[in-house]
Design a protein around this motif. Structure first.
Motif, PDB file in Angstrom:
ATOM      1  N   ALA A  29     -23.485  39.917 -17.709  1.00 36.72           N
ATOM      2  CA  ALA A  29     -23.610  40.306 -19.119  1.00 36.72           C
ATOM      3  C   ALA A  29     -22.548  41.325 -19.525  1.00 36.72           C
ATOM      4  N   LYS A  30     -22.101  42.158 -18.579  1.00 32.86           N
ATOM      5  CA  LYS A  30     -21.132  43.178 -18.997  1.00 32.86           C
ATOM      6  C   LYS A  30     -19.683  42.772 -18.728  1.00 32.86           C
ATOM      7  N   ASP A  31     -19.492  41.620 -18.097  1.00 34.14           N
ATOM      8  CA  ASP A  31     -18.125  41.202 -17.780  1.00 34.14           C
ATOM      9  C   ASP A  31     -17.553  40.350 -18.913  1.00 34.14           C
ATOM     10  N   ARG A  32     -16.409  40.761 -19.443  1.00 35.51           N
ATOM     11  CA  ARG A  32     -15.819  40.046 -20.585  1.00 35.51           C
ATOM     12  C   ARG A  32     -15.285  38.667 -20.199  1.00 35.51           C
ATOM     13  N   ARG A  33     -15.176  38.401 -18.909  1.00 33.09           N
ATOM     14  CA  ARG A  33     -14.656  37.089 -18.488  1.00 33.09           C
ATOM     15  C   ARG A  33     -15.747  36.020 -18.488  1.00 33.09           C
ATOM     16  N   VAL A  34     -16.982  36.436 -18.663  1.00 32.79           N
ATOM     17  CA  VAL A  34     -18.093  35.463 -18.668  1.00 32.79           C
ATOM     18  C   VAL A  34     -18.356  35.008 -20.101  1.00 32.79           C
TER      19      VAL A  34
ATOM     20  N   SER B 187     -20.087  42.688 -24.599  1.00 34.17           N
ATOM     21  CA  SER B 187     -19.021  41.922 -23.929  1.00 34.17           C
ATOM     22  C   SER B 187     -18.790  40.550 -24.559  1.00 34.17           C
ATOM     23  N   SER B 188     -19.577  40.213 -25.569  1.00 34.10           N
ATOM     24  CA  SER B 188     -19.510  38.935 -26.302  1.00 34.10           C
ATOM     25  C   SER B 188     -19.849  37.706 -25.448  1.00 34.10           C
ATOM     26  N   ALA B 189     -20.642  37.882 -24.422  1.00 41.27           N
ATOM     27  CA  ALA B 189     -21.160  36.717 -23.691  1.00 41.27           C
ATOM     28  C   ALA B 189     -22.294  36.102 -24.514  1.00 41.27           C
ATOM     29  N   ALA B 190     -22.407  34.794 -24.450  1.00 37.93           N
ATOM     30  CA  ALA B 190     -23.447  34.106 -25.237  1.00 37.93           C
ATOM     31  C   ALA B 190     -24.609  33.703 -24.330  1.00 37.93           C
ATOM     32  N   PHE B 191     -25.757  33.528 -24.944  1.00 34.31           N
ATOM     33  CA  PHE B 191     -26.960  33.109 -24.225  1.00 34.31           C
ATOM     34  C   PHE B 191     -27.123  31.597 -24.425  1.00 34.31           C
ATOM     35  N   GLU B 192     -27.086  30.864 -23.313  1.00 31.63           N
ATOM     36  CA  GLU B 192     -27.134  29.402 -23.429  1.00 31.63           C
ATOM     37  C   GLU B 192     -28.555  28.873 -23.211  1.00 31.63           C
ATOM     38  N   ILE B 193     -28.950  27.967 -24.106  1.00 29.31           N
ATOM     39  CA  ILE B 193     -30.244  27.293 -23.936  1.00 29.31           C
ATOM     40  C   ILE B 193     -29.946  25.825 -23.648  1.00 29.31           C
ATOM     41  N   ASP B 194     -30.358  25.404 -22.459  1.00 27.32           N
ATOM     42  CA  ASP B 194     -30.084  24.049 -22.005  1.00 27.32           C
ATOM     43  C   ASP B 194     -31.301  23.183 -22.350  1.00 27.32           C
ATOM     44  N   LEU B 195     -31.139  22.259 -23.300  1.00 30.10           N
ATOM     45  CA  LEU B 195     -32.330  21.557 -23.785  1.00 30.10           C
ATOM     46  C   LEU B 195     -32.835  20.468 -22.838  1.00 30.10           C
TER      47      LEU B 195
ATOM     48  N   SER C 188     -19.531  29.757 -17.125  1.00 25.97           N
ATOM     49  CA  SER C 188     -20.939  30.120 -17.293  1.00 25.97           C
ATOM     50  C   SER C 188     -21.465  30.647 -15.966  1.00 25.97           C
ATOM     51  N   VAL C 189     -22.433  31.526 -16.064  1.00 23.56           N
ATOM     52  CA  VAL C 189     -23.008  32.096 -14.841  1.00 23.56           C
ATOM     53  C   VAL C 189     -24.504  31.826 -14.818  1.00 23.56           C
ATOM     54  N   PHE C 190     -24.974  31.195 -13.749  1.00 24.86           N
ATOM     55  CA  PHE C 190     -26.410  31.018 -13.547  1.00 24.86           C
ATOM     56  C   PHE C 190     -26.939  32.303 -12.934  1.00 24.86           C
ATOM     57  N   CYS C 191     -27.746  32.993 -13.684  1.00 25.61           N
ATOM     58  CA  CYS C 191     -28.199  34.319 -13.248  1.00 25.61           C
ATOM     59  C   CYS C 191     -29.462  34.165 -12.404  1.00 25.61           C
ATOM     60  N   ASN C 192     -29.272  34.178 -11.096  1.00 30.38           N
ATOM     61  CA  ASN C 192     -30.402  33.990 -10.180  1.00 30.38           C
ATOM     62  C   ASN C 192     -31.036  35.299  -9.738  1.00 30.38           C
ATOM     63  N   SER C 193     -30.371  36.400 -10.024  1.00 27.06           N
ATOM     64  CA  SER C 193     -30.955  37.704  -9.685  1.00 27.06           C
ATOM     65  C   SER C 193     -30.588  38.696 -10.787  1.00 27.06           C
ATOM     66  N   LYS C 194     -31.296  39.796 -10.789  1.00 23.32           N
ATOM     67  CA  LYS C 194     -31.085  40.777 -11.848  1.00 23.32           C
ATOM     68  C   LYS C 194     -29.687  41.389 -11.768  1.00 23.32           C
ATOM     69  N   SER C 195     -29.230  41.664 -10.537  1.00 21.00           N
ATOM     70  CA  SER C 195     -27.910  42.297 -10.403  1.00 21.00           C
ATOM     71  C   SER C 195     -26.812  41.359 -10.905  1.00 21.00           C
ATOM     72  N   VAL C 196     -26.957  40.057 -10.626  1.00 25.53           N
ATOM     73  CA  VAL C 196     -25.969  39.082 -11.116  1.00 25.53           C
ATOM     74  C   VAL C 196     -26.032  39.011 -12.645  1.00 25.53           C
ATOM     75  N   ALA C 197     -27.256  38.990 -13.174  1.00 27.76           N
ATOM     76  CA  ALA C 197     -27.422  38.902 -14.626  1.00 27.76           C
ATOM     77  C   ALA C 197     -26.763  40.095 -15.324  1.00 27.76           C
ATOM     78  N   ARG C 198     -26.970  41.288 -14.805  1.00 32.52           N
ATOM     79  CA  ARG C 198     -26.395  42.494 -15.421  1.00 32.52           C
ATOM     80  C   ARG C 198     -24.874  42.481 -15.327  1.00 32.52           C
ATOM     81  N   GLN C 199     -24.360  42.095 -14.151  1.00 31.86           N
ATOM     82  CA  GLN C 199     -22.904  42.071 -13.977  1.00 31.86           C
ATOM     83  C   GLN C 199     -22.287  41.024 -14.910  1.00 31.86           C
TER      84      GLN C 199
END
Lengths: 112, 243
Positions: free
Chosen positions: B102-107, B133-141, B89-100
């Motif tokens: 989202a498009k990386d199939r390893r995430v 890329s089939s990455a999922a969006f996680e909601i941490d309750l 899982s990737v914690f997206c702390n910036s827009k560039s990280v979030a975009r990378q």
């Protein structure tokens, strides 16, 4: 004459480090519903704590069947009762107390 | 129905706490748990956690949480550690990280730690990349519950409702996980489904986010890590000697 209001009975289990009084549980559920859905939502929920066993932490809550998703969400959102960390699990939902007791053996009809 | 909690914050240096949390998960009806581990964790510790989980009747999924500061750091992290863990899982702390991410199939999972609108980058562009890329969006309750414990939930729910609608529109899988670090933060899968009602998921969508979607991520990851995997859509079926 047919009954207009259909009800749901929720068997609850409270996980908390200290024993609770029924009024404390009732208050915290009311507050959770009020906080999430406001006074109009709470007035439409028909909430009533039918019974609560302080020793086992198991209780039965009644609500209108139309308000069930609201009540379940409100119950799941509880993280504290007073100053204590607590969680309230919904064990079962049934349309009558009898069905609830049949399903889980949680509620004794005689103890009403 | 088989329920999966992909984010159970078990402390691997305190096995007693780990045992309690894992036992509670099993009691509440989960059959698979994802435990975030450090990339430097020893193999024996993972084996111990696996054994504790197996004793409780649970399947342990190893998870790595990456919190890179830049897209380059994310790529380095993925290159070094992707094969060691079943879920990344990737914690997206910036827009560039979030975009990378989202498009990386390893995430596998995209996570957003803050509910501050300037730190959440799950918009339509992000969803479009993630759907390819089939990455999922996680909601941490646990994060949702703690954030509206201290302040109003209006902003949290409206933001989540918007993001859930975007994810659904682009076919991005949703994953609901507990993020619990102690037994009192854990709830039954049905209770989490009830909470998801607050941000616009109906019961079947919520159950899918608690069982099918995380299960599919684990299955896909395990099949990729198996020996017969060659590349997406290609699998070794014979021994290579004409048999």
């Amino acid at each position: 004459m047919t009954r207009v209001v259909r009800r749901r009975y929720l068997a609850l289990k409270v996980d908390c480090d200290e024993p609770l009084e029924p009024s404390a549980l009732s208050d915290v559920i009311w507050n959770a519903v009020l906080r999430l859905f406001g006074e109009v939502g709470a007035s439409q929920a028909g909430l009533y704590l039918v019974r609560f066993d302080e020793k086992s932490g198991v209780g039965v809550l009644r609500c209108f069947h139309t308000a069930l998703p609201m009540v379940r969400a409100a119950v799941a959102s509880i993280t504290r009762i007073g100053n204590l960390k607590a969680v309230v699990h919904v064990l079962r939902v049934a349309g009558t107390l009898k069905a609830l007791s049949r399903k889980e053996g949680l509620v004794s009809e005689r103890s009403r | 129905m088989k329920f999966t909690d992909l984010h159970l914050c078990v402390s691997w240096d305190n096995l007693e706490q780990a045992k309690r949390l894992i036992a509670k998960s099993a009691e509440l009806g989960y059959s698979q748990i994802g435990v975030p581990l450090a990339h430097s964790i020893r193999e024996e510790t993972v084996d111990q956690l696996r054994q504790i989980s197996a004793e409780a009747g649970l399947d342990l999924v190893t998870r790595l949480d990456l919190a890179p500061r830049s897209a380059g750091e994310l790529l380095t992290g993925l290159r070094r550690f992707r094969r060691k863990f079943e879920v990344v899982s990737v914690f997206c702390n910036s827009k560039s990280v979030a975009r990378q991410a989202a498009k990386d199939r390893r995430v596998d999972l995209l996570c957003f730690r803050s509910f501050d609108s300037s730190k959440r980058f799950f918009d339509r562009a992000e969803a479009e990349l993630a759907s390819a890329s089939s990455a999922a969006f996680e909601i941490d309750l646990a994060q949702v519950l703690s954030s509206f414990e201290s302040k109003s939930g209006v902003g949290v729910f409206s933001r989540l409702r918007r993001e859930v609608a975007i994810a659904s529109g682009f076919g991005v899988p949703l994953v609901i996980s507990s993020g619990a670090s102690e037994p009192l933060f854990l709830r039954r899968p049905r209770d989490y489904a009830a909470l998801a009602f607050l941000f616009g998921l109906d019961e079947s969508q919520a159950k899918r986010a608690l069982s099918f979607n995380p299960g599919a991520i684990v299955e896909r990851s395990r099949s990729k890590q198996s020996e017969d995997y060659v590349m997406p859509g290609v699998r070794l079926v014979g021994g290579g000697r004409g048999d």
